[in-house]
Motif scaffolding. Structure first.
Motif, PDB file in Angstrom:
ATOM      1  N   ASP A   1      40.769  45.077  36.972  1.00 18.73           N
ATOM      2  CA  ASP A   1      40.543  44.126  35.884  1.00 18.73           C
ATOM      3  C   ASP A   1      41.814  43.874  35.084  1.00 18.73           C
ATOM      4  OD1 ASP A   1      37.913  43.853  36.575  1.00 18.73           O
ATOM      5  OD2 ASP A   1      37.163  45.311  35.116  1.00 18.73           O
ATOM      6  N   ARG A   2      42.623  44.899  34.869  1.00 19.45           N
ATOM      7  CA  ARG A   2      43.813  44.771  34.019  1.00 19.45           C
ATOM      8  C   ARG A   2      45.043  44.282  34.768  1.00 19.45           C
ATOM      9  NH1 ARG A   2      46.026  48.875  32.774  1.00 19.45           N
ATOM     10  NH2 ARG A   2      44.837  50.491  33.872  1.00 19.45           N
ATOM     11  N   ASP A   3      45.141  44.602  36.098  1.00 17.83           N
ATOM     12  CA  ASP A   3      46.417  44.364  36.778  1.00 17.83           C
ATOM     13  C   ASP A   3      46.268  43.834  38.199  1.00 17.83           C
ATOM     14  OD1 ASP A   3      48.708  45.249  38.591  1.00 17.83           O
ATOM     15  OD2 ASP A   3      49.590  45.696  36.648  1.00 17.83           O
ATOM     16  N   LEU A   4      45.594  44.590  39.053  1.00 18.07           N
ATOM     17  CA  LEU A   4      45.637  44.302  40.482  1.00 18.07           C
ATOM     18  C   LEU A   4      44.956  42.990  40.872  1.00 18.07           C
ATOM     19  CD1 LEU A   4      45.041  47.865  41.970  1.00 18.07           C
ATOM     20  CD2 LEU A   4      47.201  46.690  41.539  1.00 18.07           C
ATOM     21  N   ARG A   5      43.880  42.623  40.165  1.00 15.22           N
ATOM     22  CA  ARG A   5      43.183  41.384  40.519  1.00 15.22           C
ATOM     23  C   ARG A   5      44.110  40.174  40.413  1.00 15.22           C
ATOM     24  NH1 ARG A   5      37.881  41.169  40.918  1.00 15.22           N
ATOM     25  NH2 ARG A   5      37.613  42.945  39.503  1.00 15.22           N
ATOM     26  N   ALA A   6      45.007  40.194  39.450  1.00 18.73           N
ATOM     27  CA  ALA A   6      45.929  39.073  39.261  1.00 18.73           C
ATOM     28  C   ALA A   6      47.017  39.044  40.334  1.00 18.73           C
ATOM     29  CB  ALA A   6      46.583  39.164  37.881  1.00 18.73           C
ATOM     30  N   ARG A   7      47.129  40.132  41.096  1.00 23.28           N
ATOM     31  CA  ARG A   7      48.169  40.196  42.117  1.00 23.28           C
ATOM     32  C   ARG A   7      47.613  40.126  43.534  1.00 23.28           C
ATOM     33  NH1 ARG A   7      51.587  45.007  42.081  1.00 23.28           N
ATOM     34  NH2 ARG A   7      50.397  46.217  40.577  1.00 23.28           N
ATOM     35  N   LEU A   8      46.333  39.797  43.680  1.00 21.70           N
ATOM     36  CA  LEU A   8      45.753  39.689  45.010  1.00 21.70           C
ATOM     37  C   LEU A   8      46.433  38.560  45.784  1.00 21.70           C
ATOM     38  CD1 LEU A   8      41.950  40.094  44.189  1.00 21.70           C
ATOM     39  CD2 LEU A   8      43.508  41.820  45.104  1.00 21.70           C
ATOM     40  N   LEU A   9      46.689  38.801  47.061  1.00 20.45           N
ATOM     41  CA  LEU A   9      47.356  37.818  47.908  1.00 20.45           C
ATOM     42  C   LEU A   9      46.336  36.990  48.675  1.00 20.45           C
ATOM     43  CD1 LEU A   9      50.259  40.006  49.299  1.00 20.45           C
ATOM     44  CD2 LEU A   9      50.306  38.401  47.386  1.00 20.45           C
ATOM     45  N   PRO A  10      46.719  35.778  49.090  1.00 22.55           N
ATOM     46  CA  PRO A  10      45.787  34.913  49.818  1.00 22.55           C
ATOM     47  C   PRO A  10      45.515  35.443  51.213  1.00 22.55           C
ATOM     48  CG  PRO A  10      47.965  33.939  49.801  1.00 22.55           C
ATOM     49  CD  PRO A  10      48.034  35.131  48.889  1.00 22.55           C
ATOM     50  N   VAL A  11      44.378  35.057  51.769  1.00 22.73           N
ATOM     51  CA  VAL A  11      44.022  35.402  53.139  1.00 22.73           C
ATOM     52  C   VAL A  11      44.304  34.189  54.012  1.00 22.73           C
ATOM     53  CG1 VAL A  11      42.168  36.080  54.693  1.00 22.73           C
ATOM     54  CG2 VAL A  11      42.261  37.033  52.388  1.00 22.73           C
ATOM     55  N   GLY A  12      44.935  34.408  55.138  1.00 23.19           N
ATOM     56  CA  GLY A  12      45.274  33.302  56.035  1.00 23.19           C
ATOM     57  C   GLY A  12      46.767  33.069  56.074  1.00 23.19           C
ATOM     58  N   VAL A  13      47.175  32.023  56.780  1.00 21.80           N
ATOM     59  CA  VAL A  13      48.590  31.705  56.935  1.00 21.80           C
ATOM     60  C   VAL A  13      49.107  31.129  55.625  1.00 21.80           C
ATOM     61  CG1 VAL A  13      50.292  30.434  58.274  1.00 21.80           C
ATOM     62  CG2 VAL A  13      48.207  31.251  59.376  1.00 21.80           C
ATOM     63  N   SER A  14      49.972  31.870  54.951  1.00 21.73           N
ATOM     64  CA  SER A  14      50.444  31.494  53.629  1.00 21.73           C
ATOM     65  C   SER A  14      51.947  31.709  53.521  1.00 21.73           C
ATOM     66  CB  SER A  14      49.749  32.335  52.545  1.00 21.73           C
ATOM     67  OG  SER A  14      48.348  32.244  52.645  1.00 21.73           O
ATOM     68  N   SER A  15      52.534  31.114  52.493  1.00 23.61           N
ATOM     69  CA  SER A  15      53.949  31.312  52.209  1.00 23.61           C
ATOM     70  C   SER A  15      54.106  31.909  50.822  1.00 23.61           C
ATOM     71  CB  SER A  15      54.711  29.982  52.272  1.00 23.61           C
ATOM     72  OG  SER A  15      54.683  29.451  53.573  1.00 23.61           O
ATOM     73  N   LEU A  16      54.993  32.890  50.705  1.00 27.77           N
ATOM     74  CA  LEU A  16      55.340  33.490  49.428  1.00 27.77           C
ATOM     75  C   LEU A  16      56.847  33.434  49.266  1.00 27.77           C
ATOM     76  CD1 LEU A  16      53.091  36.676  49.587  1.00 27.77           C
ATOM     77  CD2 LEU A  16      52.643  34.606  48.271  1.00 27.77           C
ATOM     78  N   GLU A  17      57.313  33.439  48.044  1.00 16.43           N
ATOM     79  CA  GLU A  17      58.741  33.382  47.787  1.00 16.43           C
ATOM     80  C   GLU A  17      59.285  34.781  47.559  1.00 16.43           C
ATOM     81  OE1 GLU A  17      61.989  31.222  44.803  1.00 16.43           O
ATOM     82  OE2 GLU A  17      59.831  31.004  44.461  1.00 16.43           O
TER      83      GLU A  17
END
Length: 298
Positions: free
Chosen positions: A262-278
């Motif tokens: 609730d405080r931290d990790l939920r905001a850092r969840l990554l997308p599922v599937g073919v994605s791009s991150l910087e």
């Protein structure tokens, strides 16, 4: 040595590395296809020979590599292009569907790489290029295929570490091209009236330059990496990693884990599937993902 060299991306690699001056062994389970590619290369004035091989057979893979070493005195590069794709959801999966892909894609890659790595380690140099897929990030109806390629990605990271001291580099490519695998996917979607994931694919030869580079001395400082080729687009696929910062407390019970999400990790969840991150350089020259960067779905 290029397995699966009789057609598709593998054939394109054979033509390109031959053009660049290599002696090429075109290996394929279809002897006629391998011979046709080798004949085309020699007719163009370059050097190639054909070998029939089922990479999923341990002894056949051993004989394939040994034959190359016996004939040429060494093996400088191995491209594990041989592969098999079948479509199916988790509910549709059958034992045979799963086993066939893992036997060819995972075991076949490992068998050829094992025997090649022994020869390369003895000579103190060599490059192995494996084939993975964007489906390892998650594409519907391609779970088993993606899992087999995820296993090859894990091999790539591990073998690069294991063989670094022997002078052997191990990388992988995630190629895209109009091959028989596209036909398999198209037929599956058409039979079920499902939308196609990809409508336009480049010629398989579009991947050959990247693979040739990874085999070459120009890439002598590159190992353990996965390069994605999407026609006009070239990119890196990041390794699985632990997302920083890591939370620390004496005990993680149900309430504390729920609170951490609730405080931290939920905001850092990554997308599922073919994605791009910087990824951006951090202090000390290392590359770090920045949690504030919103992932871009592709």
């Amino acid at each position: 040595m290029v397995t699966g060299g009789g057609r598709g991306v593998g054939a394109g690699v054979c033509r390109e590395v031959a053009r660049l001056g290599a002696n090429v062994v075109v290996a394929d389970i279809d002897d006629a296809k391998a011979i046709a590619v080798a004949d085309e290369i020699t007719a163009a004035g370059n050097r190639a020979e054909a070998r029939a091989c089922d990479v999923a057979d341990w002894h056949a893979a051993a004989a394939l590599i040994a034959g190359c070493v016996d004939r040429h005195g060494r093996i400088d590069g191995l491209v594990n292009a041989a592969g098999l794709m079948r479509m199916g959801t988790l509910v549709e999966m059958t034992e045979g569907l799963f086993d066939a892909m893992f036997t060819v894609n995972v075991a076949g890659t490992a068998y050829c790489a094992h025997h090649a790595a022994i020869a390369m380690s003895a000579q103190g140099s060599g490059a192995i290029v494996n084939f993975v897929s964007g489906s390892q990030m998650g594409i519907p109806e391609m779970g088993a295929y993606g899992a087999s390629k995820g296993a090859v990605a894990s091999f790539t990271y591990t073998w690069a570490l294991e063989l670094a001291g022997a002078g052997v580099r191990v990388n992988a490519v995630s190629p895209m091209g109009m091959t028989r695998m596209v036909d398999v996917a198209t037929t599956y979607h058409d039979e079920r009236s499902l939308p196609h994931h990809v409508n336009v694919m480049p010629d398989p030869s579009a991947n050959a330059g990247t693979i040739s580079f990874l085999l070459s001395d120009r890439a002598k400082d590159i190992t353990g990496q996965i390069v994605r080729v999407e026609g006009n687009l070239l990119s890196l696929i990041v390794h699985p990693a632990i997302a920083a910062p890591v939370l620390d407390r004496p005990e993680w019970d149900f309430e504390s884990v729920a609170d951490a999400f609730d405080r931290d990790l939920r905001a850092r969840l990554l997308p599922v599937g073919v994605s791009s991150l910087e990824v951006r350089p951090a202090a000390g020259g290392t590359n770090m993902w920045h949690a504030e960067d919103a992932p871009t779905k592709r």
